[in-house]
Design an enzyme around this catalytic site. Structure first.
Site, mmCIF file in Angstrom:
data_model
loop_
_atom_site.group_PDB
_atom_site.id
_atom_site.type_symbol
_atom_site.label_atom_id
_atom_site.label_comp_id
_atom_site.label_asym_id
_atom_site.label_seq_id
_atom_site.Cartn_x
_atom_site.Cartn_y
_atom_site.Cartn_z
ATOM 1 N N ASP A 4 0.841 -1.213 0.000
ATOM 2 C CA ASP A 4 0.000 0.000 0.000
ATOM 3 C C ASP A 4 0.873 1.259 0.000
ATOM 4 O O ASP A 4 0.557 2.243 -0.663
ATOM 5 C CB ASP A 4 -0.935 0.006 1.215
ATOM 6 C CG ASP A 4 -1.894 -1.171 1.211
ATOM 7 O OD1 ASP A 4 -2.316 -1.585 0.117
ATOM 8 O OD2 ASP A 4 -2.214 -1.679 2.299
ATOM 9 N N HIS A 61 -5.489 -3.589 5.526
ATOM 10 C CA HIS A 61 -4.960 -3.938 4.204
ATOM 11 C C HIS A 61 -6.068 -4.475 3.301
ATOM 12 O O HIS A 61 -5.933 -5.506 2.665
ATOM 13 C CB HIS A 61 -3.831 -4.968 4.358
ATOM 14 C CG HIS A 61 -3.137 -5.314 3.078
ATOM 15 N ND1 HIS A 61 -2.519 -4.376 2.289
ATOM 16 C CD2 HIS A 61 -2.962 -6.513 2.454
ATOM 17 C CE1 HIS A 61 -1.999 -4.983 1.222
ATOM 18 N NE2 HIS A 61 -2.251 -6.270 1.303
#
Length: 336
Positions: free
Chosen positions: A171, A198
């Site tokens: 990310d 996530h």
């Protein structure tokens, strides 16, 4: 002293520099789409002395292939449940990309039943064979697989919250790349912290805390945030049924592993975001920037100062995160 540190004496050189330059690293799921390129990147690192590869199929071939590379890491391959214990003996770091990948139309949560069982089985083996290892979980859904790993370790009385990490580095890598692209910056010099979890809306990029400082109009900020949150689906769609993010995930997994090894080796100021046991919000697990040290997490650096936009993103994520955490904990509680 110079001659001792020269190329002619690499073993002594690494011993003098510190034992973690000779770390034993296991990759569980080493034959898969993430596991193979991740293992290649780890084999290329001078921080790795031994590379232990495990999977349910093809591992001897992957290990043989990698062992021909002219770097110092010694590679061994283990295949099938009977060899799992041997693969983990004496490991300092365990990286777990094992599990099934996403296909078009699937969420990370759709992977839950299959991957939950896989991660619980592997965590059980880690608890029995190398309970003090740093554990880096890549297997999705990370929002649930970290609680699963923690609960399994607790059953054996070996749980150390400073050593169990959900790898959310992809990310951050994506946020850095996308911001750099929009602003014409060198992506290697951009750093955007990403907090939360996530998956989907639990992925919260803190653009307000980016270095170098960047600003976007509200509509562009909203679109950029959505792209970072949904970047995994972007790859799943582009691969049209042939898999999910494997190469970028392998890069991110290697980056995180190298940071852990650097910190274990005494390097100071190593900071990475990861999804860990946390007191920073009302969620038991939450990703924030962490200062890493010789024994794992040295200090949780927290959320920092959030913009109003980011505060709303955090508030929106809490409910989903709590649900994912409970799902993971319940899975282990109900295991036979």
């Amino acid at each position: 002293f110079y001659s001792l540190m020269s190329r002619e004496s690499p073993t002594l050189k690494y011993w003098l520099l510190g034992k973690w330059n000779n770390a034993k690293v296991a990759v569980l799921g080493a034959s898969g789409g993430i596991g193979q390129p991740l293992s290649l990147l780890l084999k290329n690192s001078p921080l790795v002395g031994e590379l232990s590869l495990f999977d349910i199929a093809h591992t001897p071939g992957v290990a043989a292939d990698l062992s021909h590379i002219e770097t110092r890491a010694h590679v061994t391959g283990y295949m099938g449940p009977d060899q799992l214990n041997a693969a983990l003996k004496g490991c300092d770091v365990v990286v777990i990309p094992a599990g099934v990948p996403r296909k078009p139309g699937m969420t990370r949560d759709d992977l839950f039943n299959t991957n939950a069982t896989i991660v619980a089985t592997l965590a059980d083996a880690v608890a029995r064979n190398c309970p003090e290892a740093m554990i880096c979980i890549i297997a999705n859904p990370v929002n649930s697989t970290i609680p699963i790993t923690s609960e399994v370790m607790k059953k054996y009385g070996v749980y150390n919250p400073n050593r169990v990490f959900g790898v959310t580095t992809l990310d951050i890598v994506r946020a850095n790349a996308f911001v750099a692209e929009l602003k014409g910056l060198d992506p290697a010099r951009v750093n955007v912290p990403v907090i939360g979890g996530h998956a989907g809306k639990t992925i919260i990029p803190l653009i307000s805390q980016a270095t170098p400082k960047v600003e976007f109009p509200a509509d562009q900020l909203s679109a950029l945030t959505a792209r970072i949150q949904d970047a995994g689906t972007e790859v799943v769609k582009a691969k049209a049924g042939a898999g999910s993010a494997t190469l970028s995930m392998a890069y991110a997994g290697a980056r995180f592993t190298f940071s852990v090894l650097d910190a274990m080796n005494g390097k100071e100021g190593v900071v990475e975001c990861a999804y860990v046991r946390s007191e920073e919000t009302e969620c038991k697990y939450f990703s924030t920037p962490l200062l890493l040290g010789k024994h794992g997490i040295e200090k949780n650096l927290g959320l920092g100062k959030l913009s109003a936009f980011e505060e709303n993103l955090v508030a929106d994520a809490i409910g989903e995160l709590k649900g994912s955490i409970k799902k993971g904990e319940d899975f282990v509680a109900n295991m036979k």
